[in-house]
Scaffold this motif. Structure first.
Motif, PDB file in Angstrom:
ATOM      1  N   ILE A  92       0.833  -1.205   0.000  1.00  0.00           N
ATOM      2  CA  ILE A  92       0.000   0.000   0.000  1.00  0.00           C
ATOM      3  C   ILE A  92       0.867   1.254   0.000  1.00  0.00           C
ATOM      4  N   LEU A  93       0.639   2.127  -0.966  1.00  0.00           N
ATOM      5  CA  LEU A  93       1.311   3.419  -1.019  1.00  0.00           C
ATOM      6  C   LEU A  93       0.710   4.359   0.025  1.00  0.00           C
ATOM      7  N   PRO A  94       1.507   5.296   0.555  1.00  0.00           N
ATOM      8  CA  PRO A  94       0.961   6.238   1.536  1.00  0.00           C
ATOM      9  C   PRO A  94      -0.284   6.958   1.019  1.00  0.00           C
ATOM     10  N   GLU A  95      -0.291   7.345  -0.258  1.00  0.00           N
ATOM     11  CA  GLU A  95      -1.427   8.079  -0.801  1.00  0.00           C
ATOM     12  C   GLU A  95      -2.647   7.196  -1.042  1.00  0.00           C
ATOM     13  N   GLU A  96      -2.492   5.881  -0.939  1.00  0.00           N
ATOM     14  CA  GLU A  96      -3.638   4.984  -1.059  1.00  0.00           C
ATOM     15  C   GLU A  96      -4.352   4.761   0.275  1.00  0.00           C
ATOM     16  N   ARG A  97      -3.711   5.102   1.371  1.00  0.00           N
ATOM     17  CA  ARG A  97      -4.271   4.783   2.685  1.00  0.00           C
ATOM     18  C   ARG A  97      -5.526   5.598   2.993  1.00  0.00           C
ATOM     19  N   ASP A  98      -5.539   6.873   2.609  1.00  0.00           N
ATOM     20  CA  ASP A  98      -6.739   7.675   2.843  1.00  0.00           C
ATOM     21  C   ASP A  98      -7.923   7.092   2.082  1.00  0.00           C
ATOM     22  N   MET A  99      -7.684   6.659   0.834  1.00  0.00           N
ATOM     23  CA  MET A  99      -8.747   6.045   0.051  1.00  0.00           C
ATOM     24  C   MET A  99      -9.264   4.793   0.741  1.00  0.00           C
ATOM     25  N   LEU A 100      -8.381   3.959   1.239  1.00  0.00           N
ATOM     26  CA  LEU A 100      -8.797   2.728   1.911  1.00  0.00           C
ATOM     27  C   LEU A 100      -9.590   3.033   3.176  1.00  0.00           C
ATOM     28  N   ASN A 101      -9.193   4.057   3.910  1.00  0.00           N
ATOM     29  CA  ASN A 101      -9.934   4.430   5.118  1.00  0.00           C
ATOM     30  C   ASN A 101     -11.353   4.868   4.774  1.00  0.00           C
ATOM     31  N   ARG A 102     -11.500   5.636   3.693  1.00  0.00           N
ATOM     32  CA  ARG A 102     -12.839   6.063   3.276  1.00  0.00           C
ATOM     33  C   ARG A 102     -13.685   4.863   2.847  1.00  0.00           C
ATOM     34  N   ALA A 128     -18.065   0.910   3.344  1.00  0.00           N
ATOM     35  CA  ALA A 128     -18.439  -0.503   3.154  1.00  0.00           C
ATOM     36  C   ALA A 128     -17.554  -1.368   4.045  1.00  0.00           C
ATOM     37  N   PRO A 129     -17.865  -1.430   5.343  1.00  0.00           N
ATOM     38  CA  PRO A 129     -17.001  -2.137   6.283  1.00  0.00           C
ATOM     39  C   PRO A 129     -16.974  -3.650   6.091  1.00  0.00           C
ATOM     40  N   GLY A 130     -17.900  -4.200   5.323  1.00  0.00           N
ATOM     41  CA  GLY A 130     -17.899  -5.651   5.125  1.00  0.00           C
ATOM     42  C   GLY A 130     -16.853  -6.144   4.155  1.00  0.00           C
ATOM     43  N   VAL A 131     -16.189  -5.231   3.453  1.00  0.00           N
ATOM     44  CA  VAL A 131     -15.147  -5.590   2.488  1.00  0.00           C
ATOM     45  C   VAL A 131     -13.784  -5.267   3.086  1.00  0.00           C
ATOM     46  N   ALA A 176     -18.722   2.116  -5.887  1.00  0.00           N
ATOM     47  CA  ALA A 176     -20.061   2.082  -6.449  1.00  0.00           C
ATOM     48  C   ALA A 176     -20.090   1.419  -7.821  1.00  0.00           C
ATOM     49  N   ALA A 177     -19.060   1.674  -8.619  1.00  0.00           N
ATOM     50  CA  ALA A 177     -19.008   1.127  -9.974  1.00  0.00           C
ATOM     51  C   ALA A 177     -18.398  -0.267 -10.016  1.00  0.00           C
ATOM     52  N   GLY A 178     -17.691  -0.652  -8.959  1.00  0.00           N
ATOM     53  CA  GLY A 178     -17.006  -1.941  -8.964  1.00  0.00           C
ATOM     54  C   GLY A 178     -15.824  -1.964  -9.905  1.00  0.00           C
ATOM     55  N   THR A 179     -15.121  -0.829 -10.010  1.00  0.00           N
ATOM     56  CA  THR A 179     -13.990  -0.721 -10.924  1.00  0.00           C
ATOM     57  C   THR A 179     -12.757  -0.216 -10.191  1.00  0.00           C
ATOM     58  N   PHE A 180     -11.613  -0.412 -10.816  1.00  0.00           N
ATOM     59  CA  PHE A 180     -10.369   0.144 -10.286  1.00  0.00           C
ATOM     60  C   PHE A 180      -9.506   0.628 -11.442  1.00  0.00           C
ATOM     61  N   THR A 181      -8.587   1.534 -11.111  1.00  0.00           N
ATOM     62  CA  THR A 181      -7.644   2.080 -12.075  1.00  0.00           C
ATOM     63  C   THR A 181      -6.252   1.999 -11.480  1.00  0.00           C
ATOM     64  N   ALA A 182      -5.283   1.593 -12.282  1.00  0.00           N
ATOM     65  CA  ALA A 182      -3.887   1.536 -11.850  1.00  0.00           C
ATOM     66  C   ALA A 182      -3.080   2.524 -12.671  1.00  0.00           C
ATOM     67  N   GLU A 183      -2.511   3.511 -12.011  1.00  0.00           N
ATOM     68  CA  GLU A 183      -1.592   4.440 -12.662  1.00  0.00           C
ATOM     69  C   GLU A 183      -0.184   3.899 -12.438  1.00  0.00           C
ATOM     70  N   LEU A 184       0.498   3.527 -13.515  1.00  0.00           N
ATOM     71  CA  LEU A 184       1.805   2.883 -13.410  1.00  0.00           C
ATOM     72  C   LEU A 184       2.911   3.929 -13.347  1.00  0.00           C
ATOM     73  N   ARG A 185       3.870   3.696 -12.456  1.00  0.00           N
ATOM     74  CA  ARG A 185       4.919   4.672 -12.201  1.00  0.00           C
ATOM     75  C   ARG A 185       6.252   4.265 -12.791  1.00  0.00           C
ATOM     76  N   VAL A 186       6.235   3.358 -13.750  1.00  0.00           N
ATOM     77  CA  VAL A 186       7.460   2.882 -14.399  1.00  0.00           C
ATOM     78  C   VAL A 186       7.235   2.872 -15.908  1.00  0.00           C
ATOM     79  N   ASP A 187       8.318   2.700 -16.628  1.00  0.00           N
ATOM     80  CA  ASP A 187       8.246   2.622 -18.081  1.00  0.00           C
ATOM     81  C   ASP A 187       7.387   1.437 -18.498  1.00  0.00           C
ATOM     82  N   GLY A 188       6.338   1.705 -19.266  1.00  0.00           N
ATOM     83  CA  GLY A 188       5.433   0.644 -19.681  1.00  0.00           C
ATOM     84  C   GLY A 188       5.602   0.222 -21.124  1.00  0.00           C
ATOM     85  N   SER A 189       6.802   0.386 -21.677  1.00  0.00           N
ATOM     86  CA  SER A 189       7.041  -0.005 -23.066  1.00  0.00           C
ATOM     87  C   SER A 189       6.779  -1.482 -23.259  1.00  0.00           C
TER      88      SER A 189
END
Length: 218
Positions: free
Chosen positions: A121-131, A136-139, A176-189
């Motif tokens: 978990i990245l530091p900037e992901e922790r606030d999102m996880l707390n929300r 939805a505490p069951g997940v 709500a949408a049941g989706t996720f997005t991954a922003e990659l921080r490395v060369d994706g060639s």
């Protein structure tokens, strides 16, 4: 379950639990020669799902070896992914002309083992996880994030043949949408010369005590 996360053109097969003392398919014995019984059952059950999915595409039963990173090696013209965890096995495959790469993952809907969160978990992901926990505490959202990153890696690796660390993908999760997005921080060639992988998207669900995720590169 997993089919709900996948687009048209992708075939999936899943099973819940074990099929008893299922034999290892010829040509795959070396991959579980030293495995404990539980791991062996997971491997054979997941490979059975993979062969059943391949059969739907018209392929005869074949051994599905493991590559250098543990990835399944598919017959020519096929892309796919395999996952298994306690009580669940699944495989998804597609013809190469219908999808470029895909990754699926399943995890128990429970907390991550102690100490793993710091590696995932990245530091900037922790606030999102707390929300998300409040909404939805069951997940177990930390486990879901882990699973989503596993799916992203499985879709990434066949196209780049490079490792992707958990902390090299920043996740956004839309509950709500049941989706996720991954922003990659490395060369994706990509080795195939296709567009570089900078952002991958996927879908998730939680059902029957299992967290399921899937990422597809079209």
């Amino acid at each position: 379950m997993i089919e709900r996360l996948l687009p048209a053109g992708v075939v999936s097969v899943e099973s819940f639990g074990d099929a008893g003392d299922e034999p290892v398919f010829p040509g795959e014995e070396s991959f579980v020669a030293r495995a404990v019984d539980g791991r062996r059952r997971e491997f054979t059950g997941a490979r059975r799902c993979a062969r059943e999915a391949l059969a739907i595409l018209g392929h005869a039963p074949v051994a599905i070896p493991r590559g250098p990173r543990g990835e399944p090696v598919w017959p020519a013209g096929v892309i796919g992914s395999i996952t298994h965890c306690r009580g669940y096995r699944a495989a998804a495959v597609a013809r190469a002309e219908d999808a470029v790469s895909l990754g699926i993952d399943a995890e128990p809907n429970g907390p991550l083992p102690e100490g793993v969160d710091e590696l995932v978990i990245l530091p900037e992901e922790r606030d999102m996880l707390n929300r998300l926990r409040i909404a939805a505490p069951g997940v177990h959202w930390d486990r879901l994030l882990f699973s989503a990153k596993e799916s992203v890696f499985k879709a990434w690796y066949p196209l780049t043949r490079r490792e992707l660390d958990f902390l090299e993908a920043r996740m956004g999760i839309d509950a709500a949408a049941g989706t996720f997005t991954a922003e990659l921080r490395v060369d994706g060639s990509r080795l195939d010369g296709g567009p570089a992988l900078a952002r991958l998207t996927g879908r998730f669900l939680v059902s029957r005590g299992i967290v399921g995720t899937a990422a597809v590169v079209g």
